[in-house]
Structure formats: C-alpha cells, structure tokens
Design a protein around this motif. Sequence first.
Motif, PDB file in Angstrom:
ATOM      1  N   MET A  23       6.100  -1.488  10.725  1.00 49.98           N
ATOM      2  CA  MET A  23       4.802  -2.155  10.878  1.00 49.98           C
ATOM      3  C   MET A  23       3.958  -1.468  11.946  1.00 49.98           C
ATOM      4  O   MET A  23       2.753  -1.257  11.744  1.00 49.98           O
ATOM      5  CB  MET A  23       4.992  -3.640  11.211  1.00 49.98           C
ATOM      6  N   ALA A  24       4.573  -1.089  13.063  1.00 50.77           N
ATOM      7  CA  ALA A  24       3.837  -0.408  14.132  1.00 50.77           C
ATOM      8  C   ALA A  24       3.269   0.922  13.640  1.00 50.77           C
ATOM      9  O   ALA A  24       2.123   1.277  13.963  1.00 50.77           O
ATOM     10  CB  ALA A  24       4.738  -0.194  15.348  1.00 50.77           C
ATOM     11  N   GLU A  25       4.038   1.654  12.853  1.00 53.58           N
ATOM     12  CA  GLU A  25       3.565   2.943  12.315  1.00 53.58           C
ATOM     13  C   GLU A  25       2.419   2.739  11.331  1.00 53.58           C
ATOM     14  O   GLU A  25       1.439   3.480  11.348  1.00 53.58           O
ATOM     15  CB  GLU A  25       4.708   3.697  11.623  1.00 53.58           C
ATOM     16  N   ILE A  26       2.537   1.749  10.467  1.00 50.09           N
ATOM     17  CA  ILE A  26       1.482   1.487   9.485  1.00 50.09           C
ATOM     18  C   ILE A  26       0.195   1.087  10.210  1.00 50.09           C
ATOM     19  O   ILE A  26      -0.897   1.561   9.859  1.00 50.09           O
ATOM     20  CB  ILE A  26       1.937   0.423   8.466  1.00 50.09           C
ATOM     21  N   ILE A  27       0.304   0.253  11.229  1.00 52.23           N
ATOM     22  CA  ILE A  27      -0.875  -0.130  12.020  1.00 52.23           C
ATOM     23  C   ILE A  27      -1.483   1.105  12.673  1.00 52.23           C
ATOM     24  O   ILE A  27      -2.702   1.284  12.686  1.00 52.23           O
ATOM     25  CB  ILE A  27      -0.498  -1.193  13.071  1.00 52.23           C
ATOM     26  N   ARG A  28      -0.646   1.988  13.210  1.00 52.60           N
ATOM     27  CA  ARG A  28      -1.134   3.213  13.855  1.00 52.60           C
ATOM     28  C   ARG A  28      -1.877   4.098  12.859  1.00 52.60           C
ATOM     29  O   ARG A  28      -2.873   4.745  13.202  1.00 52.60           O
ATOM     30  CB  ARG A  28       0.050   3.983  14.463  1.00 52.60           C
ATOM     31  N   LEU A  29      -1.428   4.106  11.612  1.00 51.47           N
ATOM     32  CA  LEU A  29      -2.019   4.972  10.584  1.00 51.47           C
ATOM     33  C   LEU A  29      -3.263   4.355   9.939  1.00 51.47           C
ATOM     34  O   LEU A  29      -4.026   5.056   9.273  1.00 51.47           O
ATOM     35  CB  LEU A  29      -0.984   5.285   9.502  1.00 51.47           C
ATOM     36  N   ALA A  30      -3.474   3.058  10.130  1.00 48.30           N
ATOM     37  CA  ALA A  30      -4.649   2.389   9.561  1.00 48.30           C
ATOM     38  C   ALA A  30      -5.898   2.754  10.368  1.00 48.30           C
ATOM     39  O   ALA A  30      -5.804   3.110  11.542  1.00 48.30           O
ATOM     40  CB  ALA A  30      -4.433   0.872   9.579  1.00 48.30           C
ATOM     41  N   MET A  60      16.050  12.401  10.744  1.00 47.65           N
ATOM     42  CA  MET A  60      15.532  12.745   9.419  1.00 47.65           C
ATOM     43  C   MET A  60      14.239  13.539   9.541  1.00 47.65           C
ATOM     44  O   MET A  60      13.420  13.262  10.417  1.00 47.65           O
ATOM     45  CB  MET A  60      15.276  11.485   8.605  1.00 47.65           C
ATOM     46  N   GLN A  61      14.097  14.533   8.688  1.00 53.36           N
ATOM     47  CA  GLN A  61      12.876  15.337   8.614  1.00 53.36           C
ATOM     48  C   GLN A  61      12.374  15.342   7.182  1.00 53.36           C
ATOM     49  O   GLN A  61      13.154  15.514   6.245  1.00 53.36           O
ATOM     50  CB  GLN A  61      13.142  16.784   9.026  1.00 53.36           C
ATOM     51  N   VAL A  62      11.077  15.143   7.010  1.00 52.44           N
ATOM     52  CA  VAL A  62      10.446  15.233   5.701  1.00 52.44           C
ATOM     53  C   VAL A  62       9.948  16.660   5.529  1.00 52.44           C
ATOM     54  O   VAL A  62       9.309  17.219   6.428  1.00 52.44           O
ATOM     55  CB  VAL A  62       9.285  14.228   5.568  1.00 52.44           C
ATOM     56  N   ILE A  63      10.262  17.242   4.380  1.00 52.88           N
ATOM     57  CA  ILE A  63       9.921  18.643   4.118  1.00 52.88           C
ATOM     58  C   ILE A  63       9.165  18.730   2.797  1.00 52.88           C
ATOM     59  O   ILE A  63       9.532  18.084   1.820  1.00 52.88           O
ATOM     60  CB  ILE A  63      11.202  19.503   4.033  1.00 52.88           C
ATOM     61  N   ALA A 108       3.485  11.343   7.384  1.00 52.81           N
ATOM     62  CA  ALA A 108       3.755  10.259   8.327  1.00 52.81           C
ATOM     63  C   ALA A 108       4.332   9.037   7.613  1.00 52.81           C
ATOM     64  O   ALA A 108       5.275   8.404   8.104  1.00 52.81           O
ATOM     65  CB  ALA A 108       2.484   9.887   9.084  1.00 52.81           C
ATOM     66  N   VAL A 109       3.775   8.700   6.452  1.00 57.22           N
ATOM     67  CA  VAL A 109       4.266   7.543   5.692  1.00 57.22           C
ATOM     68  C   VAL A 109       5.689   7.780   5.214  1.00 57.22           C
ATOM     69  O   VAL A 109       6.562   6.920   5.350  1.00 57.22           O
ATOM     70  CB  VAL A 109       3.326   7.224   4.504  1.00 57.22           C
ATOM     71  N   PHE A 110       5.954   8.943   4.670  1.00 64.16           N
ATOM     72  CA  PHE A 110       7.292   9.218   4.127  1.00 64.16           C
ATOM     73  C   PHE A 110       8.341   9.403   5.222  1.00 64.16           C
ATOM     74  O   PHE A 110       9.529   9.312   4.959  1.00 64.16           O
ATOM     75  CB  PHE A 110       7.259  10.397   3.162  1.00 64.16           C
ATOM     76  N   ALA A 111       7.910   9.604   6.448  1.00 67.01           N
ATOM     77  CA  ALA A 111       8.861   9.714   7.565  1.00 67.01           C
ATOM     78  C   ALA A 111       9.306   8.341   8.078  1.00 67.01           C
ATOM     79  O   ALA A 111      10.280   8.248   8.824  1.00 67.01           O
ATOM     80  CB  ALA A 111       8.241  10.525   8.704  1.00 67.01           C
ATOM     81  N   ILE A 112       8.629   7.280   7.666  1.00 68.50           N
ATOM     82  CA  ILE A 112       9.012   5.927   8.106  1.00 68.50           C
ATOM     83  C   ILE A 112      10.348   5.564   7.473  1.00 68.50           C
ATOM     84  O   ILE A 112      10.521   5.681   6.266  1.00 68.50           O
ATOM     85  CB  ILE A 112       7.937   4.890   7.699  1.00 68.50           C
ATOM     86  N   LEU A 151      -2.966   2.585   2.472  1.00 70.33           N
ATOM     87  CA  LEU A 151      -3.601   3.160   3.667  1.00 70.33           C
ATOM     88  C   LEU A 151      -4.798   4.028   3.284  1.00 70.33           C
ATOM     89  O   LEU A 151      -5.827   4.016   3.964  1.00 70.33           O
ATOM     90  CB  LEU A 151      -2.589   3.956   4.487  1.00 70.33           C
ATOM     91  N   THR A 152      -4.690   4.763   2.183  1.00 70.84           N
ATOM     92  CA  THR A 152      -5.810   5.586   1.714  1.00 70.84           C
ATOM     93  C   THR A 152      -6.990   4.702   1.329  1.00 70.84           C
ATOM     94  O   THR A 152      -8.143   5.013   1.653  1.00 70.84           O
ATOM     95  CB  THR A 152      -5.373   6.471   0.532  1.00 70.84           C
ATOM     96  N   MET A 153      -6.716   3.584   0.681  1.00 76.66           N
ATOM     97  CA  MET A 153      -7.790   2.664   0.313  1.00 76.66           C
ATOM     98  C   MET A 153      -8.420   2.028   1.554  1.00 76.66           C
ATOM     99  O   MET A 153      -9.637   1.852   1.603  1.00 76.66           O
ATOM    100  CB  MET A 153      -7.288   1.579  -0.641  1.00 76.66           C
ATOM    101  N   LEU A 154      -7.604   1.717   2.568  1.00 78.99           N
ATOM    102  CA  LEU A 154      -8.159   1.206   3.826  1.00 78.99           C
ATOM    103  C   LEU A 154      -9.076   2.236   4.478  1.00 78.99           C
ATOM    104  O   LEU A 154     -10.071   1.879   5.116  1.00 78.99           O
ATOM    105  CB  LEU A 154      -7.042   0.822   4.799  1.00 78.99           C
ATOM    106  N   ARG A 155      -8.747   3.495   4.334  1.00 76.27           N
ATOM    107  CA  ARG A 155      -9.566   4.566   4.923  1.00 76.27           C
ATOM    108  C   ARG A 155     -10.805   4.869   4.088  1.00 76.27           C
ATOM    109  O   ARG A 155     -11.747   5.474   4.588  1.00 76.27           O
ATOM    110  CB  ARG A 155      -8.730   5.838   5.067  1.00 76.27           C
ATOM    111  N   THR A 156     -10.805   4.471   2.814  1.00 75.76           N
ATOM    112  CA  THR A 156     -11.849   4.877   1.876  1.00 75.76           C
ATOM    113  C   THR A 156     -12.844   3.770   1.537  1.00 75.76           C
ATOM    114  O   THR A 156     -14.045   4.002   1.530  1.00 75.76           O
ATOM    115  CB  THR A 156     -11.196   5.385   0.566  1.00 75.76           C
ATOM    116  N   LEU A 157     -12.342   2.587   1.251  1.00 74.31           N
ATOM    117  CA  LEU A 157     -13.201   1.499   0.776  1.00 74.31           C
ATOM    118  C   LEU A 157     -13.787   0.703   1.939  1.00 74.31           C
ATOM    119  O   LEU A 157     -13.137   0.547   2.969  1.00 74.31           O
ATOM    120  CB  LEU A 157     -12.396   0.562  -0.142  1.00 74.31           C
ATOM    121  N   PRO A 158     -14.978   0.146   1.766  1.00 72.82           N
ATOM    122  CA  PRO A 158     -15.588  -0.609   2.862  1.00 72.82           C
ATOM    123  C   PRO A 158     -14.986  -2.004   3.062  1.00 72.82           C
ATOM    124  O   PRO A 158     -14.960  -2.515   4.173  1.00 72.82           O
ATOM    125  CB  PRO A 158     -17.062  -0.717   2.461  1.00 72.82           C
TER     126      PRO A 158
END
Length: 168
Positions: free
Chosen positions: A35-42, A83-86, A17-21, A116-123
């Motif tokens: 920005m809308a995609e990053i917010i959606r993924l957070a 564009m397609q990410v493969i 999803a990130v690399f498709a932006i 985004l991974t850190m947002l999903r992982t750290l408190p």
Amino acid sequence: EPAKPKGMSHDKSLMMAVFAIQNPSRNRACNDHAMAEIIRLAPEGCTVVKNKGNLLIRKGDASGPHPHFLAHMDQVHDYAPFMQVIISGNVMHAVDGNNEQHGIGGDDKCGIYLALTMLRTLPHVTAVFVRDEEVGCLGAQALMHETDDHMEGVNAILEKRTPEFKGE
C-alpha cells in the motif's frame, strides 16, 4: 515489437516499480508495504483512504459518475529476498537473491499498473486496491459490507466467486 495503439505509451519505470512489489497473501507487513508503494507511485493531490487492509485512491471530483478500477495487491508466490525485476527484450521476469527465476504475481500487477496509469492520465478516477484476493477475495468481501461514504456511488463490485469465497 507489437504496435501500440495511438496515444498509448508505457511508463517503464512505473511498470518496473509495480512489478517489484512483493505481497504474498495473508502477509500484513507485505500488504502494508505494498500500500505504501502504491501511494508513493500515485500522483500527488489524490485522496487516499486505507480501510481494512484495502486501499482507495481517488483523483478529482467524485461527486458524479466516473470510472473505477479495481486490482488486487496480493500474489500466490512466496516472498523472495533480494528479488530483482529484469526486462530482456519484450520479456519481464524476476530472479531471487540466488539468481533463480521467481514469480512476480503478474496477473494483477498488470491491474495495479493500469489503475495507476489511469490515475496519472484521467482527471476524475477512483482506483481500489484490495488485499488477499488469491485466498478467497477477503479484501473485496470486506468492501462489500462497507458502510462508509468512500464507496458511495459504487453500485456493484464484480469478482469471480471461487470455492473459498464466503460472501453472501
């Protein structure tokens, strides 16, 4: 496949999803979409602040010291319709609508993925996503002059100076 450090795993769907932006520099519509995609993924429940084309996402209590991650959202590559990410084995690449290889802005899509991974992982964490780094760090310059409390507690923003950089 290289061994992953213990406790680390990759979220392939997040990575795709990130690399498709697509966000060519100085393209306001693409930046707004990024920005809308990053917010959606957070993760849900984060504080989201849009400011001068930049994006700040904070998770948890920000009153004390906590890690900040900064990534730029723009890319040097033009917009590629359809564009397609493969992923083929351990290689990720993109093709456009004519099935021709196309750049994906990998230099800081990795930074977006990490933030985004850190947002999903750290408190308690803050992620800052800046615009137009590829054309002179324009988003970071805008943040350097920020007076709102959104950047309270940040003592420095480190950014490599380029010949185009017009900062103080």
